[in-house]
Design a protein around this motif. Structure first.
Motif, mmCIF file in Angstrom:
data_model
loop_
_atom_site.group_PDB
_atom_site.id
_atom_site.type_symbol
_atom_site.label_atom_id
_atom_site.label_comp_id
_atom_site.label_asym_id
_atom_site.label_seq_id
_atom_site.Cartn_x
_atom_site.Cartn_y
_atom_site.Cartn_z
ATOM 1 N N SER A 70 0.869 -1.186 0.000
ATOM 2 C CA SER A 70 0.000 0.000 0.000
ATOM 3 C C SER A 70 0.904 1.233 0.000
ATOM 4 C CB SER A 70 -0.863 0.000 1.263
ATOM 5 O OG SER A 70 -0.018 0.027 2.394
ATOM 6 N N CYS A 71 0.291 2.396 -0.163
ATOM 7 C CA CYS A 71 1.070 3.643 -0.064
ATOM 8 C C CYS A 71 1.794 3.692 1.282
ATOM 9 C CB CYS A 71 0.164 4.864 -0.163
ATOM 10 S SG CYS A 71 -0.952 4.885 -1.575
ATOM 11 N N SER A 72 1.117 3.168 2.322
ATOM 12 C CA SER A 72 1.659 3.264 3.682
ATOM 13 C C SER A 72 2.836 2.326 3.901
ATOM 14 C CB SER A 72 0.573 2.987 4.716
ATOM 15 O OG SER A 72 0.082 1.665 4.556
ATOM 16 N N ARG A 73 3.153 1.480 2.925
ATOM 17 C CA ARG A 73 4.365 0.651 3.019
ATOM 18 C C ARG A 73 5.609 1.557 3.092
ATOM 19 N NH1 ARG A 73 5.863 -4.472 1.075
ATOM 20 N NH2 ARG A 73 8.072 -4.588 0.622
ATOM 21 N N CYS A 74 5.571 2.643 2.323
ATOM 22 C CA CYS A 74 6.715 3.567 2.312
ATOM 23 C C CYS A 74 6.426 4.844 3.101
ATOM 24 C CB CYS A 74 7.078 3.931 0.880
ATOM 25 S SG CYS A 74 7.476 2.495 -0.132
ATOM 26 N N HIS A 75 5.173 5.248 3.117
ATOM 27 C CA HIS A 75 4.795 6.456 3.871
ATOM 28 C C HIS A 75 4.115 6.015 5.163
ATOM 29 C CE1 HIS A 75 5.682 9.033 0.386
ATOM 30 N NE2 HIS A 75 5.020 8.176 -0.369
ATOM 31 N N LEU A 76 4.925 5.702 6.183
ATOM 32 C CA LEU A 76 4.378 5.200 7.457
ATOM 33 C C LEU A 76 3.993 6.366 8.374
ATOM 34 C CD1 LEU A 76 6.582 2.903 6.533
ATOM 35 C CD2 LEU A 76 6.246 2.106 8.860
ATOM 36 N N PHE A 110 5.664 18.459 -7.284
ATOM 37 C CA PHE A 110 5.677 17.268 -6.444
ATOM 38 C C PHE A 110 6.760 16.290 -6.880
ATOM 39 C CE2 PHE A 110 1.737 19.394 -6.079
ATOM 40 C CZ PHE A 110 1.410 19.312 -4.743
ATOM 41 N N GLY A 111 7.309 15.575 -5.903
ATOM 42 C CA GLY A 111 8.440 14.682 -6.134
ATOM 43 C C GLY A 111 9.733 15.471 -6.049
ATOM 44 N N TRP A 112 10.837 14.780 -5.856
ATOM 45 C CA TRP A 112 12.140 15.430 -5.740
ATOM 46 C C TRP A 112 12.495 16.172 -7.033
ATOM 47 C CZ3 TRP A 112 14.799 16.030 -1.352
ATOM 48 C CH2 TRP A 112 14.589 15.141 -0.300
ATOM 49 N N PHE A 300 17.495 19.159 -7.325
ATOM 50 C CA PHE A 300 16.392 18.506 -6.615
ATOM 51 C C PHE A 300 15.630 19.540 -5.803
ATOM 52 C CE2 PHE A 300 19.474 15.359 -7.680
ATOM 53 C CZ PHE A 300 18.688 14.333 -8.172
ATOM 54 N N ARG A 301 14.380 19.209 -5.479
ATOM 55 C CA ARG A 301 13.533 20.202 -4.814
ATOM 56 C C ARG A 301 13.984 20.443 -3.378
ATOM 57 N NH1 ARG A 301 7.690 18.466 -3.757
ATOM 58 N NH2 ARG A 301 8.656 18.005 -1.763
ATOM 59 N N THR A 302 13.973 21.705 -2.978
ATOM 60 C CA THR A 302 14.302 22.068 -1.598
ATOM 61 C C THR A 302 13.259 21.445 -0.668
ATOM 62 O OG1 THR A 302 15.043 24.215 -2.430
ATOM 63 C CG2 THR A 302 14.764 23.993 -0.041
HETATM 64 C C1 HEC Z 1 7.959 2.034 -2.825
HETATM 65 C C2 HEC Z 1 7.730 3.077 -1.844
HETATM 66 C C3 HEC Z 1 6.582 4.027 -2.111
HETATM 67 C C4 HEC Z 1 5.241 3.715 -2.240
HETATM 68 C C5 HEC Z 1 4.603 2.342 -2.203
HETATM 69 C C6 HEC Z 1 4.565 4.974 -2.415
HETATM 70 N N1 HEC Z 1 5.453 6.010 -2.381
HETATM 71 FE FE1 HEC Z 1 5.030 7.967 -2.500
HETATM 72 N N2 HEC Z 1 6.982 8.390 -2.700
HETATM 73 C C7 HEC Z 1 8.008 7.473 -2.643
HETATM 74 C C8 HEC Z 1 9.231 8.080 -3.143
HETATM 75 C C9 HEC Z 1 10.593 7.409 -3.248
HETATM 76 C C10 HEC Z 1 8.900 9.392 -3.517
HETATM 77 C C11 HEC Z 1 9.807 10.427 -4.193
HETATM 78 C C12 HEC Z 1 9.548 10.208 -5.679
HETATM 79 C C13 HEC Z 1 10.371 11.033 -6.624
HETATM 80 O O1 HEC Z 1 10.930 12.049 -6.266
HETATM 81 O O2 HEC Z 1 10.454 10.637 -7.791
HETATM 82 C C14 HEC Z 1 7.479 9.567 -3.203
HETATM 83 C C15 HEC Z 1 6.786 10.749 -3.379
HETATM 84 C C16 HEC Z 1 5.449 10.911 -3.076
HETATM 85 C C17 HEC Z 1 4.752 12.180 -3.074
HETATM 86 C C18 HEC Z 1 5.369 13.539 -3.341
HETATM 87 C C19 HEC Z 1 5.683 14.229 -2.046
HETATM 88 C C20 HEC Z 1 6.306 15.570 -2.255
HETATM 89 O O3 HEC Z 1 6.719 16.191 -1.257
HETATM 90 O O4 HEC Z 1 6.415 16.041 -3.383
HETATM 91 C C21 HEC Z 1 3.438 11.914 -2.791
HETATM 92 C C22 HEC Z 1 2.312 12.910 -2.671
HETATM 93 C C23 HEC Z 1 3.333 10.480 -2.631
HETATM 94 N N3 HEC Z 1 4.580 9.909 -2.780
HETATM 95 C C24 HEC Z 1 2.142 9.809 -2.382
HETATM 96 C C25 HEC Z 1 2.031 8.424 -2.487
HETATM 97 C C26 HEC Z 1 0.772 7.716 -2.608
HETATM 98 C C27 HEC Z 1 -0.599 8.361 -2.618
HETATM 99 C C28 HEC Z 1 1.071 6.398 -2.714
HETATM 100 C C29 HEC Z 1 0.133 5.233 -2.952
HETATM 101 C C30 HEC Z 1 -0.730 5.322 -4.113
HETATM 102 C C31 HEC Z 1 2.526 6.292 -2.610
HETATM 103 N N4 HEC Z 1 3.070 7.536 -2.494
HETATM 104 C C32 HEC Z 1 3.210 5.087 -2.618
HETATM 105 C C33 HEC Z 1 7.890 6.189 -2.188
HETATM 106 C C34 HEC Z 1 6.700 5.461 -2.224
#
Ligand code: HEC
Ligand code: HEC
Length: 383
Positions: A70-76, A110-112, A300-302
């Motif tokens: 799930s998303c929460s696997r990485c965003h705990l 959004f994203g780095w 990369f983003r600040t």
């Molecule tokens: C495998 C681990 C992983 C999972 C699963 C994951 N993310 Fe992320 N998330 C990351 C990483 C790594 C980045 C940075 C990506 C980049 O810069 O390219 C990120 C970036 C983001 C950002 C941008 C944050 C910002 O400050 O710009 C958001 C919003 C986000 N994720 C939401 C989600 C959502 C919603 C899901 C599920 C649908 C999800 N993530 C699933 C690892 C994960």
């Protein structure tokens, strides 16, 4: 008169007095928290039923191709919405560090690498990324169509289920975005101090530790940290090269913002595309005007500097383990490692050890006592 005012300021602030210019700079990092503003590109932004659907989807493992991630696997939630890994691990290892989702609604890119221009478009990326959740639009749509609770909730938020799978994927992402917009960090020792300074309250000013005060003076002064880490969230939302090596492994580099701009322009989900709910496209102004420059390579983003205590390791690739290491990086940074065509803001600060410790003490004062998030029990049916 000015002299008299300064004297009062000195008396009010005890040992360490801040000049008018410093007070002005410090005040600009507040007030906190900022007011909520709905996202015009997402018609369900701020909608309570969308927030609830988004929360369910965020913790939903069936949103991945193997039913396990799930998303929460990485965003705990308990790690301030990060995972403690240098580079995140989904179905396979990804190239970058997981950023926190606290205060994410305040971002413009959004994203780095800023490859997306809205929170909902950014939420599509991990669903489709083969290294993260690895789904297709068809598979994601099938999940919602085939699940009574999710499709009932979808109808409550968006009306009828759309015929197009890609539209349903966008709906999922907009609900996820509505949920993530609610994630915010709380007030910190710094915010109490900042407000006390603005209202000239000696008792409030006194409470903030001296080490943090000294670190703050470096932050807004000779450290020039606030050139990029500006405003209440401590970020200008833009992209810079801070001399972190961007090799992912030998022979493979992370182009950062350079690739981010290409992806942003090519995306069907950007704010100029058909899925934005902003009829006037006013939210797309930055996207329309973004230009690709050579210097964007390796930028990369600040990041925000709020709530860093639980989000180690740091930087886009988790290269630095502690805040002490980050400060050490800025104090020893070599101009040779920075782009020659980039901006010349950074130089080795060469801070003596006690001052480096003060800067860390200041960064630690940006930590709240726990975010605003309390997970709701999922027992309630849709009905
Ligand atoms: C495998 C681990 C992983 C999972 C699963 C994951 N993310 Fe992320 N998330 C990351 C990483 C790594 C980045 C940075 C990506 C980049 O810069 O390219 C990120 C970036 C983001 C950002 C941008 C944050 C910002 O400050 O710009 C958001 C919003 C986000 N994720 C939401 C989600 C959502 C919603 C899901 C599920 C649908 C999800 N993530 C699933 C690892 C994960
Ligand atoms: C030129 C703009 C700029 C200046 C000046 C600057 N930073 Fe940064 N900061 C960044 C960028 C960009 C990153 C991310 C770099 C990366 O990941 O490659 C960053 C990352 C960080 C991080 C890591 C946060 C995280 O979540 O990973 C901390 C802490 C930090 N900076 C503190 C400081 C301090 C303290 C100063 C002053 C000594 C400072 N910065 C000066 C742009 C800047």
């Amino acid at each position: 008169m000015r002299w008299f005012g300064l004297c009062l300021a000195v008396l009010a602030q005890g040992a360490l007095a801040f000049t008018d210019a410093e007070v002005h700079a410090i005040a600009s990092h507040g007030p906190w928290p900022p007011a909520f503003k709905a996202d015009p590109s997402n018609r369900v932004s701020g909608n309570a039923a969308a927030i609830e659907l988004g929360e369910r989807l965020f913790f939903e493992r069936r949103l991945s191709v193997n039913g396990e991630i799930s998303c929460s696997r990485c965003h705990l939630p308990e790690r301030n919405w990060t995972d403690g890994e240098a580079r995140a691990l989904g179905l396979t290892r990804v190239d970058r560090n997981t950023p926190s989702l606290n205060n994410v609604r305040l971002q413009r890119w959004f994203g780095w690498d800023g490859a997306n221009d809205s929170l909902w478009a950014q939420s599509i990326r991990p669903i489709l990324d083969a290294r993260e959740l690895g789904m297709s639009a068809q598979q994601a749509a099938k999940l919602v169509r085939g699940d009574a609770d999710l499709s009932c909730r979808h109808k409550k938020v968006f009306g009828a289920l759309p015929a197009e799978d890609e539209q349903l994927l966008v709906d999922i992402a907009k609900a996820l975005a509505a949920f993530q917009e609610t994630l915010a960090s709380a007030r910190t020792a710094f915010d109490e101090f900042r407000d006390a300074l603005v209202r000239k309250d000696p008792a409030g000013i006194e409470k903030y530790p001296e080490a943090a005060k000294r670190g703050l003076r470096i932050f807004v002064g000779k450290g020039s940290c606030n050139v990029c880490h500006v405003g209440p969230a401590f970020t200008n939302g833009e992209f810079h090269d801070t001399g972190i090596a961007f090799f992912i492994e030998p022979g493979r580099v992370d182009p950062g913002r350079h690739e981010g701009i290409r992806k942003l322009r090519a995306s069907r989900f950007n704010l100029l595309g058909p899925y934005s709910d902003d009829p006037k496209r006013a939210t797309a102004t930055s996207t329309r005007h973004v230009v690709l420059e050579h210097r964007n390579f390796g930028e990369f983003r600040t990041p925000s500097l709020r709530n860093l205590a639980l989000t180690a390791p740091y930087m886009h690739n988790g290269r630095l383990a502690t805040l002490r290491d980050v400060v050490h990086h800025y104090t020893t940074i070599s101009p040779d490692r920075l782009h020659s065509d980039g901006e010349a803001i950074l130089k080795a600060l060469k801070l003596p050890e006690p001052e480096a410790q003060d800067l860390v003490a200041f960064l630690e004062s940006l930590q709240d006592g726990g975010g605003n998030y309390r997970r709701r029990p999922f027992a309630m049916g849709c009905g």
